[in-house]
Structures are given as C-alpha cells and as structure tokens.
Write an enzyme that holds these catalytic residues in place. Structure first.
Site, short mmCIF file in Angstrom:
data_model
loop_
_atom_site.label_atom_id
_atom_site.label_comp_id
_atom_site.label_asym_id
_atom_site.label_seq_id
_atom_site.Cartn_x
_atom_site.Cartn_y
_atom_site.Cartn_z
N ASP A 144 -2.44 -29.22 23.11
CA ASP A 144 -1.11 -28.75 22.75
C ASP A 144 -0.52 -27.81 23.79
O ASP A 144 -1.23 -27.23 24.62
CB ASP A 144 -1.13 -28.06 21.37
CG ASP A 144 -2.00 -26.81 21.33
OD1 ASP A 144 -3.05 -26.79 22.01
OD2 ASP A 144 -1.63 -25.86 20.63
N GLU A 209 -4.61 -24.95 19.97
CA GLU A 209 -5.04 -23.70 20.61
C GLU A 209 -3.91 -22.70 20.70
O GLU A 209 -4.12 -21.49 20.53
CB GLU A 209 -5.60 -24.00 22.00
CG GLU A 209 -6.27 -22.81 22.69
CD GLU A 209 -5.30 -21.90 23.45
OE1 GLU A 209 -5.70 -20.79 23.84
OE2 GLU A 209 -4.13 -22.32 23.65
#
Length: 522
Positions: A144, A209
């Site tokens: 991400d 994350e």
C-alpha cells in the site's frame, strides 16, 4: 602565626589540584586523540574469510532488464492507496495481486515456494531451503501507499510511472514498491537460473502498513506463530543510502535501522460553559487549551542524545569526517552533550536528540459569536529510545500542569528493542557485506528509524530486526517521501533487484566467519 602558615598550605593544595586536573585533561586528550585516528569500524568482517558458496551471477539480458522495468512501472500505476485503517482501494489491491502472479510466474509456480494470501490482500511466501537446520530469515515490504494529489505540484501524475531524466516518478517508488517488486524480481531471476536456497526464508508483503498493519502484518505474524516459526532476522524498509545528505561526511553512508522510535497520540481537551461573544470570560476553552499547547511547545522533552544507539551511528561514521568533526564524533563519550545541543537546532536532526512533540490537530468553535464550550487538540509524539511511553505521559502532565485540561492517550507504544549490530550479528553483517560488495565506497552504520514500519509486529519471532533498503537519497530526496514528486532512478531500481538477489545468496552460509580483528570494539 596560624594565619600566615595557612596561606602557603592552601597554595600548595591549589597547585596539586590544578596539576591533577591538567594531568587528567592531558590523559583524556591523549585517549581521545588515539581513538580519533584508530577508530575504523567499516572493515571488520569484510576482510575475514567468508564461507564459500556457489554463486549465481545477477547478470541479465537487455530484454530482461526492459521487462523488469516495465513490471515495476506497472506496479506504480496501480493506486493501492490506504486511506484509513478501514478504507482501502480494494479494486487496486485485487489488480496488484493479479499483476504479481502474472509477472513473476516462477515465484508462483515453483515447488520450492508456498504462497498464502493473508487477510485477503497480504501475501506470505515460504521458500524452502535444503538445510532444515539453518534458522530461516524474512524479507518484508508493503504493497500500500499513501494518497497523492497531482494538484499538489507533481511534475508527473503520481500514478503514471512517467520517466523523466532517468527517474521514474510515482507514489510508491521509494515507499515501498521498489522493495516489493525488487524482492520478488530477485527471487524470480534466481529461480529462473535454477537456484535452490540452502537456508529457508519467508517473504511478507503487507497491504496496510501505512495505516498500522493491523490486518496485514499482524495476521502474517499470527500465521507464522501458528506454524511455530522463529526467525534468524527480519529485514524491512526503513533507512537508506544517504549521498551528500550528511554535511562534512566524505562519501555516502548506508544506515541500517536497528530500532524505531516509539509513538504516542495524545488528546488534550477543555470543557467550559458556553457563552455569547459579547460577554466573554477572562479565559475561554480555546485560550486554556492554547496555553497548554504553548507550554508543551516551549518546554520540549529532555535532550537524550547519546543515551540511545544514535551515538554508535556517529562513531561508525567518524573516520569519514575531517578534523575537528572526526575528533568530536570519535569521542561521543565526551561530546554527546555538545552534539545534542547543536543537533537540536534543526528539526530534521532534533528528531534524533529527543522525543519530539508535534501538535497536529486543533478543533473548537461552531459560530463566530459563540464562546465554545469545548476545545480539543491532538499531539503526536515520537518517543526516543531512552524513554518509555509512560515516562512521556508523566512529563506531559507535568508540563501542562492544569487540571482543567483533560489528557487522554489515544494510542501508542514504547520504542522498539535495539537489535544487535556487532561482529557476531548474522543479519546485520550479511546486510552490511551485501551493501559493501555492491557499493565499496559506502560507509555502513547502524541507525534509528524515526518513523514506524510493519517490522515492529515481528518482535515475538526474532530479536534481530533491521530496517534498510539500498534506495539512494540525495539532498532534498527525503522530502519526496510521502511528499510531492516521489521518484527513483532506473539505475537505483536495478541495484535494488541485484541487492536482494545477492542478499538471498549471501544468507546461505552456515555461520559468520571469525572476525578479522580489525574492527574497533565500540
């Protein structure tokens, strides 16, 4: 008679004291001088006799180079944005999953690799080695990215992967798709050349994350714990190769993160009686809260430079500075306080000196002519390695010193444990060797991550967690991280692929060689 006899005696004592002090200062100066010209910490195991293992060359054809670059660009073009802990671009995550399976066919079809999808969008790959007695290690990266808006001043659309002057522009180029694609591309290239690892290893790719990793990394760890896995070391994103960033340093420095600062989010709030603006009280909720916030900003957390592992960073780099900086940095046992005072003057270096305090949100008021009954502010703190979360909270109460201000901890954790980085530390020395083999001009040093990574969730699986990728940062590049015009050079991405290609093979030794003895004990 008594008075006259006392004066010579006093002078004699003063002379002895002065001479003693002079002798102590001379000894300290000699020790510091010897240390300045003998402290060299970058040779060490590089000069030792490393165990020989069969090595596969990282060389690839021009066609393969073009293909792996196209794969990377395609990864950047998929907007895998995490907006919050509950809001993701699910369409992009599905698309990214398809990309990985398509461009890394050997990884996803090899009998040596077991693939598990975790929490719907994260990936755990288990690569089986030929020697089950060797403790496995793990490589981490995250899929991400943070949001990006072209209107903020990007030179190219943030999900275009446009090439400009040898750089690929786009969100995720340095955080952290260069590692996602670099790790998998390295494994793909190895498998294509017939590689069979001696030491087993794992690859963990989290999908959240940027919003704390509570779905991805946490569930990957849970799965590994269920399997009873313990790891030799973990390597995640974090620090990088700094070229021209550290003033006065001769040459670039590769900083390997051995810990992360802790984190706290604290809410300050004040509640008073509402009223009309025509008859204001002597203090409003806004005024009370603003004063409390001002006290926090005017009274920063204590200076702690030298009490954490940041001292070792400068000692490892000392021999690459000219005098007098080399003298100072070689003797941090003597000059830590001085260095702390100098470094606290700039925001970027102040972060290494203390727990930082940042007021990031302030809310109050509903109408121009109403005295608001409530005011609230959020304070974000990054906790120095020498402090705990509780100590920071106690200091906040002490600095605010106003019972009308309610103080609430909304979330936080202590600084991460400090991983070993001496000559017997397998993970640190393997990473260091890989860096120096590729970039012999670089000085390697341990460092502290001032941000946080998915690796913090892995502390139950290993005590050795390192945060590094060989992404090169030049002056100004750090502002691209989560900022505008994030980019990576084509050359650097190719280097990242080779780094993981070589690192995986370097991990196949059974143990580290005995120290050559040239490394100064810190």
């Amino acid at each position: 008679m008594t008075g006259n006899g006392t004066k010579p005696g006093t002078l004699k004592v003063l002379k002895v004291v002065v001479l003693s002090l002079a002798l102590v200062l001379l000894i300290l100066f000699l020790i510091a001088t010897v240390r300045t010209f003998t402290l060299e910490v970058n040779a060490g195991l590089q000069l030792a006799q490393w165990e020989r293992t069969s090595k596969i060359s990282p060389d690839i054809s021009q066609q393969q180079r073009e293909k792996q670059l196209a794969n990377f660009k395609e990864a950047i073009q998929i907007p895998t944005v995490s907006f919050s802990e509950t809001e993701f671009n699910l369409t992009a995550l599905h698309e990214f999953d398809k990309l990985l399976r398509r461009v890394f066919p050997n990884v996803f079809s090899s009998g040596l690799v077991k693939h598990d999808v975790i929490a719907n969008y994260s990936h755990l790959l288990s690569v089986r080695g030929t020697d089950p007695l060797l403790v496995p290690y793990m490589l981490l990266a995250h899929i991400d990215v943070v949001p990006a808006n072209e209107q903020d001043g990007w030179e190219a659309p943030p999900f275009s992967a446009k090439e400009i002057d040898g750089f690929i522009y786009g969100r995720g180029t340095i955080d952290d798709k260069q590692s996602v694609m670099g790790i998998l591309q390295a494994l793909e290239n190895l498998l294509e050349k017939g590689y069979k690892p001696r030491r087993s290893f794992y690859i963990g790719l989290g999908h959240d994350e940027e919003v704390n990793g509570f779905n991805g990394a946490v569930n990957i760890v849970a799965e590994l714990k269920r399997q009873g896995v313990q790891l030799e070391f973990v390597l995640d994103e974090g620090l990088a190769v700094l070229d021209g960033v550290i003033n006065g340093l001769d040459g670039p420095a590769a900083l390997i993160g051995i810990s992360e600062k802790g984190h706290a989010t604290v809410k300050l709030s004040v509640t008073t009686k509402p009223g009309h603006s025509s008859m204001p009280p002597s203090e409003s909720s806004i005024g009370i809260l603003a004063a409390a916030v001002k006290r926090l900003e005017e009274n920063p957390m204590p200076r702690l430079f030298g009490e954490g592992p940041e001292r070792s960073t400068f000692e490892h780099l000392a021999h690459k500075f000219g005098l007098p900086l080399r003298f100072i940095m070689s003797n941090m046992w003597l000059f830590s306080s001085l260095m702390g005072r100098v470094m606290e003057r700039r925001p970027d270096t102040n972060a290494f000196v203390r727990t930082t305090t940042a007021v990031t949100m302030f809310h109050s008021g509903v109408k121009i002519n109403i005295i608001p009954s409530q005011a609230e502010a959020y304070v974000n703190l990054r906790i120095h390695s020498a402090q705990t979360l509780q100590e920071v909270l106690d200091l906040i109460h002490l600095k605010v010193a106003d019972d009308r201000v309610k103080i609430e901890l909304k979330g936080g954790f202590d600084p991460l444990p400090i991983s070993s980085y001496d000559e017997k530390s397998f993970g640190f020395q393997i990473i260091k060797k890989t860096v120096l083999d590729m970039f012999p001009q670089v000085t390697v040093a341990p460092g502290i991550c001032i941000g946080n990574t998915d690796s913090r969730h892995y502390t139950e699986l290993t005590s050795n967690i390192y945060r590094f990728a060989p992404t090169w940062f030049k002056p100004g590049d750090s502002q691209r991280f989560h900022g505008v015009n994030e980019r990576i050079s084509i050359k650097n991405y190719e280097e990242i692929v080779v780094f993981y290609f070589q690192l995986i093979q370097n991990c196949d030794i059974k143990s580290l060689p005995l120290s050559h003895g040239s490394e100064h004990e810190l």
